[in-house]
Design a protein around this motif. Structure first.
Motif, mmCIF file in Angstrom:
data_model
loop_
_atom_site.group_PDB
_atom_site.id
_atom_site.type_symbol
_atom_site.label_atom_id
_atom_site.label_comp_id
_atom_site.label_asym_id
_atom_site.label_seq_id
_atom_site.Cartn_x
_atom_site.Cartn_y
_atom_site.Cartn_z
ATOM 1 N N HIS A 1 13.563 11.962 -10.914
ATOM 2 C CA HIS A 1 13.258 11.015 -9.831
ATOM 3 C C HIS A 1 12.968 11.766 -8.540
ATOM 4 O O HIS A 1 13.536 12.830 -8.286
ATOM 5 C CB HIS A 1 14.464 10.071 -9.628
ATOM 6 C CG HIS A 1 14.075 8.766 -9.010
ATOM 7 N ND1 HIS A 1 13.646 8.662 -7.705
ATOM 8 C CD2 HIS A 1 14.027 7.518 -9.526
ATOM 9 C CE1 HIS A 1 13.353 7.389 -7.452
ATOM 10 N NE2 HIS A 1 13.579 6.676 -8.538
ATOM 11 N N CYS A 2 12.114 11.190 -7.714
ATOM 12 C CA CYS A 2 11.836 11.791 -6.396
ATOM 13 C C CYS A 2 13.060 11.621 -5.494
ATOM 14 O O CYS A 2 14.069 11.043 -5.903
ATOM 15 C CB CYS A 2 10.605 11.140 -5.773
ATOM 16 S SG CYS A 2 10.943 9.502 -5.096
ATOM 17 N N GLY A 3 12.964 12.071 -4.277
ATOM 18 C CA GLY A 3 14.094 11.993 -3.342
ATOM 19 C C GLY A 3 14.483 10.590 -2.937
ATOM 20 O O GLY A 3 15.535 10.388 -2.331
ATOM 21 N N ALA A 4 13.648 9.602 -3.263
ATOM 22 C CA ALA A 4 13.966 8.178 -3.053
ATOM 23 C C ALA A 4 14.172 7.795 -1.590
ATOM 24 O O ALA A 4 14.928 6.876 -1.299
ATOM 25 C CB ALA A 4 15.196 7.783 -3.888
ATOM 26 N N CYS A 5 13.480 8.472 -0.682
ATOM 27 C CA CYS A 5 13.716 8.159 0.733
ATOM 28 C C CYS A 5 13.314 6.725 1.079
ATOM 29 O O CYS A 5 13.804 6.166 2.042
ATOM 30 C CB CYS A 5 13.003 9.159 1.638
ATOM 31 S SG CYS A 5 11.224 8.995 1.658
ATOM 32 N N MET A 6 12.405 6.137 0.283
ATOM 33 C CA MET A 6 11.952 4.778 0.595
ATOM 34 C C MET A 6 12.845 3.694 -0.027
ATOM 35 O O MET A 6 12.625 2.520 0.211
ATOM 36 C CB MET A 6 10.519 4.563 0.091
ATOM 37 C CG MET A 6 9.531 5.591 0.542
ATOM 38 S SD MET A 6 9.187 5.492 2.289
ATOM 39 C CE MET A 6 7.821 4.381 2.274
ATOM 40 N N LEU A 7 13.802 4.095 -0.858
ATOM 41 C CA LEU A 7 14.680 3.106 -1.495
ATOM 42 C C LEU A 7 15.977 2.989 -0.709
ATOM 43 O O LEU A 7 16.431 3.968 -0.106
ATOM 44 C CB LEU A 7 15.034 3.532 -2.926
ATOM 45 C CG LEU A 7 13.897 3.727 -3.916
ATOM 46 C CD1 LEU A 7 14.462 4.059 -5.288
ATOM 47 C CD2 LEU A 7 13.021 2.480 -3.992
ATOM 48 N N ALA B 1 9.622 9.504 -11.969
ATOM 49 C CA ALA B 1 9.612 8.286 -11.140
ATOM 50 C C ALA B 1 9.482 8.639 -9.670
ATOM 51 O O ALA B 1 10.247 9.450 -9.149
ATOM 52 C CB ALA B 1 10.899 7.495 -11.380
ATOM 53 N N GLU B 2 8.508 8.031 -9.024
ATOM 54 C CA GLU B 2 8.362 8.169 -7.570
ATOM 55 C C GLU B 2 8.546 6.796 -6.952
ATOM 56 O O GLU B 2 8.060 5.810 -7.490
ATOM 57 C CB GLU B 2 6.977 8.721 -7.213
ATOM 58 C CG GLU B 2 6.851 10.170 -7.590
ATOM 59 C CD GLU B 2 5.683 10.877 -6.909
ATOM 60 O OE1 GLU B 2 4.719 10.212 -6.546
ATOM 61 O OE2 GLU B 2 5.774 12.107 -6.770
ATOM 62 N N ALA B 3 9.229 6.753 -5.829
ATOM 63 C CA ALA B 3 9.571 5.456 -5.256
ATOM 64 C C ALA B 3 8.534 4.937 -4.278
ATOM 65 O O ALA B 3 8.704 3.882 -3.704
ATOM 66 C CB ALA B 3 10.940 5.550 -4.585
ATOM 67 N N CYS B 4 7.464 5.699 -4.054
ATOM 68 C CA CYS B 4 6.399 5.149 -3.228
ATOM 69 C C CYS B 4 5.069 5.449 -3.905
ATOM 70 O O CYS B 4 4.993 6.287 -4.804
ATOM 71 C CB CYS B 4 6.433 5.707 -1.809
ATOM 72 S SG CYS B 4 6.071 7.456 -1.679
ATOM 73 N N THR B 5 4.030 4.779 -3.470
ATOM 74 C CA THR B 5 2.719 4.986 -4.088
ATOM 75 C C THR B 5 1.852 5.813 -3.149
ATOM 76 O O THR B 5 1.868 5.621 -1.955
ATOM 77 C CB THR B 5 2.015 3.641 -4.344
ATOM 78 O OG1 THR B 5 2.065 2.896 -3.136
ATOM 79 C CG2 THR B 5 2.676 2.870 -5.445
HETATM 80 S S1 SF4 Z 1 10.857 11.159 -1.700
HETATM 81 FE FE1 SF4 Z 1 10.172 9.515 -0.385
HETATM 82 S S2 SF4 Z 1 8.093 10.153 0.230
HETATM 83 FE FE2 SF4 Z 1 8.625 11.381 -1.550
HETATM 84 S S3 SF4 Z 1 7.779 10.242 -3.314
HETATM 85 FE FE3 SF4 Z 1 9.930 9.617 -3.042
HETATM 86 S S4 SF4 Z 1 9.900 7.774 -1.799
HETATM 87 FE FE4 SF4 Z 1 7.878 8.799 -1.579
#
Ligand code: SF4
Length: 411
Positions: A353-359, A302-306
């Motif tokens: 899951h990605c680092g979720a910086c955008m969530l 899962a990535e929180a941005c496209t």
């Molecule tokens: S960590 Fe941030 S920049 Fe990287 S995929 Fe996730 S939401 Fe996007």
């Protein structure tokens, strides 16, 4: 630049305005934000998409108001409306349920039950008190349900300051994100940041976790230097005093670990964000599941941005490749990017899951909770890569409590 513009959406308090049609939700938003024009763009009956607005609500600070005008009880959209509501609730820090003195409807009661299930604090706003005052029975009912409430007239901006006070009073602790680095470094320390510049990097800029880390180091009066992985040995050799901490992009964890003497603390941007946005202890527990994967298992990434998938894309290419190599078996992968996160993950053995910086933190915690409810462990990119390369123990050392839990087998 105002504080509103400086504060990323993910770091703002998310306030959802819920309630049936004609309860004065738009007027309430205008009164809260001090705007005189309706900011609601959703047309009744035409969309279920909530509208997000960045707002400065003094004295609360930068907030995101989620206007759920399209989610009220009109129309025939049944299941779609329910799904959209659930998506909104996953990122809601606090909800304002707007009613009138006529009382709670079945729709309101269903919303309240859902808010409870999602562990979201709610304030009941009895609007239009200039037209109809709440009877003692309604106030007693809300009191009995343990719901903070107040009567106001959004139309006349009467009671809005009291509502802001209630929002401050009932905003959840989860909104306060654990410090990114404040407890790991002190003023005057030096830190090295390692950032590879490959085709996976956006052109001409850094990504948000890197920028936020630098800002946090500046806020903590820490000196830092930035280098590419191949420059790290030279940089370390030229430093008179070794750095307190090396923070690396997870993709080059192994290379950076090899180049960094064992007595220098090392972690990754992604692991810092695992703690900042989510729950590091719970995410570390997912590392066990990684080592238990076997042929035919399914992993959800899962990535929180496209973003456009690159040849060296971390989520779509590198991590699946490393896992197949690590497990020495064929693993099936599912993917999602952006705001949509599946409600049912039961077919998967692991979520990465990605680092979720955008969530916002609430949404990341909701995603962890949802996965755990499906019985599926979660870990994030940085933890996954560290575990696959046998350096998870080292990467956790800067976080004493979690590291100890890891050593004790509690994580
Ligand atoms: S960590 Fe941030 S920049 Fe990287 S995929 Fe996730 S939401 Fe996007």
């Amino acid at each position: 630049m105002s504080e509103l513009q400086q504060t990323p959406s993910a770091n703002r308090l998310h306030i959802a305005i819920l309630g049936k049609r004609n309860m004065g939700k738009s007027t309430l938003i205008n009164a809260l934000t001090g705007q005189s024009l309706a900011i609601v763009s959703a047309q009744p009956g035409t969309t279920t998409d909530p509208v997000y607005k960045a707002m400065e609500i003094l004295p609360i600070g930068p907030c995101t108001i989620i206007d759920t005008a399209g989610l009220d009880d009109e129309g025939e959209l049944g299941q779609l409306r329910v799904e959209k509501t659930l998506q909104v609730l996953r990122k809601t820090d606090i909800a304002l349920l707007t009613i009138t003195a006529a009382g709670l409807t079945d729709f309101d009661s269903q919303l309240l039950a859902q808010l409870r299930r999602n562990d979201i604090p709610v304030i009941v706003v009895i609007n239009k008190q200039d037209q109809l005052r709440a009877e003692p029975e309604l106030l007693a009912q809300l009191h009995q349900l343990g719901l903070p409430h107040l009567s106001l007239s959004a139309q006349h901006s009467d009671g809005i300051d009291s509502l802001k006070q209630l929002i401050i009073q009932h905003s959840p602790k989860t909104f306060e994100q654990p410090s990114l680095l404040g407890d790991l470094v002190q003023a005057g320390d030096s830190v090295v940041l390692v950032i590879p510049v490959d085709s996976g990097m956006p052109k001409g800029r850094l990504i948000l976790p890197q920028v936020q880390t630098m800002r946090d180091l500046l806020d903590n009066n820490v000196l830092f230097q930035v280098c590419k992985p191949e420059q790290l040995p030279t940089l370390l050799a030229n430093m008179v005093t070794p750095p307190k901490l090396v923070i690396t992009d997870s993709q080059v964890f192994q290379q950076v670990a090899a180049a960094t003497p064992d007595d220098i603390a090392l972690t990754s941007f992604s692991i810092l964000f695992a703690r900042h946005k989510g729950d590091l202890l719970k995410l570390v527990q997912g590392a066990k599941a990684l080592s238990q994967l076997s042929a035919g298992d399914k992993v959800f990434i899962a990535e929180a941005c496209t973003h456009h998938c690159q040849a060296e894309d971390i989520g779509r290419v590198k991590i699946p490749g490393w896992i197949r190599q690590h497990i020495e078996a064929e693993i099936e992968f599912g993917f999602c990017a952006g705001r949509d996160y599946p409600a049912d993950l039961a077919n998967y053995q692991l979520v990465i899951h990605c680092g979720a910086c955008m969530l916002n933190r609430k949404e990341m915690l909701s995603r962890i909770e949802l996965s755990n409810r499906c019985g599926v462990p979660v870990l994030n990119y940085g933890l996954c890569i560290a575990a696959m390369h046998g350096i998870l123990d080292r990467a956790l050392r800067p976080f004493a409590d979690v590291h100890q839990a890891w050593l004790d087998g509690k994580a």
